[in-house]
Design an enzyme around this catalytic site. Structure first.
Site, PDB file in Angstrom:
ATOM      1  N   SER A 105     -26.038  19.585 -25.070  1.00 14.45           N
ATOM      2  CA  SER A 105     -24.689  19.989 -24.656  1.00 14.45           C
ATOM      3  C   SER A 105     -24.156  21.124 -25.517  1.00 14.45           C
ATOM      4  CB  SER A 105     -23.724  18.798 -24.740  1.00 14.45           C
ATOM      5  OG  SER A 105     -24.060  17.823 -23.800  1.00 14.45           O
ATOM      6  N   LYS A 113     -12.743  13.676 -33.094  1.00 12.84           N
ATOM      7  CA  LYS A 113     -13.728  14.722 -32.818  1.00 12.84           C
ATOM      8  C   LYS A 113     -13.110  15.757 -31.883  1.00 12.84           C
ATOM      9  CE  LYS A 113     -17.698  12.875 -34.470  1.00 12.84           C
ATOM     10  NZ  LYS A 113     -19.052  13.220 -34.662  1.00 12.84           N
TER      11      LYS A 113
END
Length: 165
Positions: free
Chosen positions: A127, A41
Site C-alpha cells: 500500500s 496513525k
C-alpha cells in the site's frame, strides 16, 4: 466451522491483499477481513473509508465479511471465536517479522497463524508503494481495484489542494 481473520491496515486495499483474501476464502469456511483502527496513525483513508472499500472489493466472496478493530488482534479473534490468522508473505523479511508476531499471538491466545505466500505477480506490492507512486502521478491501475484508484486520485488531489501533499 473453520474461521479465519485476515488483518491489516489496507490503506488502501491492493490487488495483493485481495489475492490473499481470495485464497483464504478457499481454505476457510468464513473469513473476516479485520481493518486495524489506530487513531494515532496518520492514514490516507479513515477507518470507515477503508472498511467501505474492502466491503466493496470483497463483495464477490460469499464467505468474507469486513470489520474494524482496535487494540489487540488476539482479543478481536477471541471475541469472534476465531482460531486462525491468515497473513500474506511477500519476502523473507516479511517472514522474520510475521513469525515473531505469530509466536506472540499464540502466547496470548489459542490462535494459529497461517502464512500464505503472495502470488508472484503481487510480490512487490505494498500500500505504501501504491500511495507513493500515485502521489507522484504514476499509474497504479492494475495494482488496485478501479474504484480504489479513483478514490486514491481524489484523496491525493484533495490533499494537494489543501497543501497536505
Amino acid at each position: 466451522m473453520r474461521r479465519a481473520v485476515c488483518p491489516g491496515s489496507f490503506d488502501p486495499v491492493t490487488n495483493g491483499h485481495l489475492d490473499i483474501v481470495s485464497r483464504a476464502s478457499q481454505l476457510f469456511d468464513e473469513v473476516i477481513v479485520a481493518v486495524g483502527v489506530n487513531k494515532s496513525k496518520n492514514r490516507l483513508f479513515t477507518a470507515e473509508e477503508r472498511i467501505a472499500m474492502l466491503t466493496e472489493a470483497c463483495a464477490g466472496f460469499a464467505n468474507v465479511t469486513v470489520d474494524g478493530f482496535s487494540g489487540l488482534l488476539t482479543t478481536f479473534c477471541q471475541d469472534r471465536d476465531v482460531h486462525a490468522i491468515v497473513k500474506g508473505l511477500r519476502a523473507v523479511s516479511d517472514f522474520d517479522y510475521e513469525l515473531q508476531m505469530a509466536q506472540m499471538n499464540s502466547s496470548l491466545a489459542d490462535i494459529e497463524t497461517v502464512f500464505v505466500p503472495t502470488s508472484p505477480e503481487w510480490s512487490f506490492l505494498a500500500s505504501s508503494l501504491v500511495k507513493e507512486v500515485a502521489t507522484f502521478g504514476g499509474d497504479v491501475s492494475g495494482l488496485v481495484p478501479d474504484f480504489v484508484r479513483e478514490r486514491l486520485a481524489t484523496r491525493l488531489a484533495e490533499r494537494r489542494r489543501d497543501g497536505q501533499a
